[in-house]
Write a protein that holds these residues in place. Structure first.
Motif, mmCIF file in Angstrom:
data_model
loop_
_atom_site.group_PDB
_atom_site.id
_atom_site.type_symbol
_atom_site.label_atom_id
_atom_site.label_comp_id
_atom_site.label_asym_id
_atom_site.label_seq_id
_atom_site.Cartn_x
_atom_site.Cartn_y
_atom_site.Cartn_z
ATOM 1 N N GLY A 17 0.833 -1.189 0.000
ATOM 2 C CA GLY A 17 0.000 0.000 0.000
ATOM 3 C C GLY A 17 0.865 1.235 0.000
ATOM 4 O O GLY A 17 2.092 1.151 0.046
ATOM 5 N N GLU A 18 0.243 2.381 -0.031
ATOM 6 C CA GLU A 18 1.003 3.621 -0.064
ATOM 7 C C GLU A 18 1.695 3.894 1.271
ATOM 8 O O GLU A 18 2.866 4.269 1.303
ATOM 9 N N ASN A 19 0.974 3.673 2.390
ATOM 10 C CA ASN A 19 1.532 3.972 3.710
ATOM 11 C C ASN A 19 1.926 2.735 4.503
ATOM 12 O O ASN A 19 2.765 2.814 5.394
ATOM 13 N N ARG A 20 1.283 1.627 4.234
ATOM 14 C CA ARG A 20 1.615 0.361 4.878
ATOM 15 C C ARG A 20 1.145 -0.765 3.975
ATOM 16 O O ARG A 20 0.392 -0.546 3.031
ATOM 17 N N SER A 21 1.606 -1.944 4.260
ATOM 18 C CA SER A 21 1.309 -3.101 3.418
ATOM 19 C C SER A 21 0.560 -4.159 4.224
ATOM 20 O O SER A 21 0.353 -3.998 5.427
ATOM 21 N N LYS A 30 -6.497 -14.764 7.272
ATOM 22 C CA LYS A 30 -5.813 -13.837 8.177
ATOM 23 C C LYS A 30 -5.193 -12.709 7.354
ATOM 24 O O LYS A 30 -4.553 -12.955 6.334
ATOM 25 N N LEU A 31 -5.406 -11.487 7.798
ATOM 26 C CA LEU A 31 -4.764 -10.313 7.222
ATOM 27 C C LEU A 31 -3.955 -9.646 8.320
ATOM 28 O O LEU A 31 -4.440 -9.498 9.438
ATOM 29 N N LEU A 32 -2.755 -9.231 7.985
ATOM 30 C CA LEU A 32 -1.935 -8.562 8.983
ATOM 31 C C LEU A 32 -1.232 -7.375 8.337
ATOM 32 O O LEU A 32 -0.550 -7.536 7.322
ATOM 33 N N PHE A 33 -1.462 -6.204 8.902
ATOM 34 C CA PHE A 33 -0.774 -5.020 8.407
ATOM 35 C C PHE A 33 0.695 -5.089 8.797
ATOM 36 O O PHE A 33 1.031 -5.500 9.903
ATOM 37 N N ILE A 34 1.543 -4.691 7.866
ATOM 38 C CA ILE A 34 2.984 -4.629 8.100
ATOM 39 C C ILE A 34 3.494 -3.292 7.576
ATOM 40 O O ILE A 34 2.810 -2.601 6.823
ATOM 41 N N ASN A 36 5.840 -0.830 5.301
ATOM 42 C CA ASN A 36 6.391 -0.919 3.949
ATOM 43 C C ASN A 36 7.869 -1.294 3.988
ATOM 44 O O ASN A 36 8.385 -1.880 3.035
ATOM 45 N N ASP A 37 8.547 -0.997 5.097
ATOM 46 C CA ASP A 37 9.943 -1.420 5.241
ATOM 47 C C ASP A 37 10.053 -2.943 5.247
ATOM 48 O O ASP A 37 10.948 -3.503 4.607
ATOM 49 N N LEU A 38 9.155 -3.612 5.962
ATOM 50 C CA LEU A 38 9.165 -5.072 5.968
ATOM 51 C C LEU A 38 8.823 -5.609 4.584
ATOM 52 O O LEU A 38 9.460 -6.537 4.093
ATOM 53 N N TYR A 39 7.834 -5.029 3.943
ATOM 54 C CA TYR A 39 7.479 -5.425 2.575
ATOM 55 C C TYR A 39 8.698 -5.313 1.654
ATOM 56 O O TYR A 39 9.029 -6.242 0.920
ATOM 57 N N ASN A 40 9.367 -4.161 1.704
ATOM 58 C CA ASN A 40 10.533 -3.932 0.847
ATOM 59 C C ASN A 40 11.650 -4.925 1.153
ATOM 60 O O ASN A 40 12.336 -5.409 0.239
ATOM 61 N N PHE A 41 11.839 -5.238 2.429
ATOM 62 C CA PHE A 41 12.843 -6.224 2.826
ATOM 63 C C PHE A 41 12.552 -7.575 2.178
ATOM 64 O O PHE A 41 13.439 -8.206 1.598
#
Length: 93
Positions: A17-21, A30-34, A36-41
């Motif tokens: 997402g734009e601000n979080r993933s 199950k959905l869990l917000f993470i 964007n740094d973790l997504y990019n990693f």
């Protein structure tokens, strides 16, 4: 563990997402917000061994890497496997 790979279960998908993933686990509903740094990693280091990831990063980042991996493992989004497992899962997704 450092010569092994972190591998996402096939039922888990990342959505940026734009601000979080989000990590979506379709098997467990199950959905869990993470961050964007973790997504990019995850995107940057898919297919690399854990030891390669740690060598590539500064000593200060190793603690964060360990936290990311612990988080992913404890939430059953990834498992630790061999290079062969990693290649097989990449072919399947």
């Amino acid at each position: 563990m450092n010569s092994d790979y972190f591998i996402f279960f096939s039922s888990c998908k990342l959505v940026r997402g734009e601000n979080r993933s989000i990590i979506c686990d379709f098997q467990r509903n199950k959905l869990l917000f993470i961050t964007n740094d973790l997504y990019n990693f995850v995107i940057k280091h898919r297919g690399q061994s854990i030891s390669e990831i740690k060598i590539e990063n500064s000593k200060n980042d190793i603690e964060i890497i360990d936290e990311y991996l612990d988080f992913l493992i404890s939430n059953d989004f990834v498992f630790i496997g061999s290079h062969e497992d990693s290649k097989l899962m990449c072919e399947m997704s």
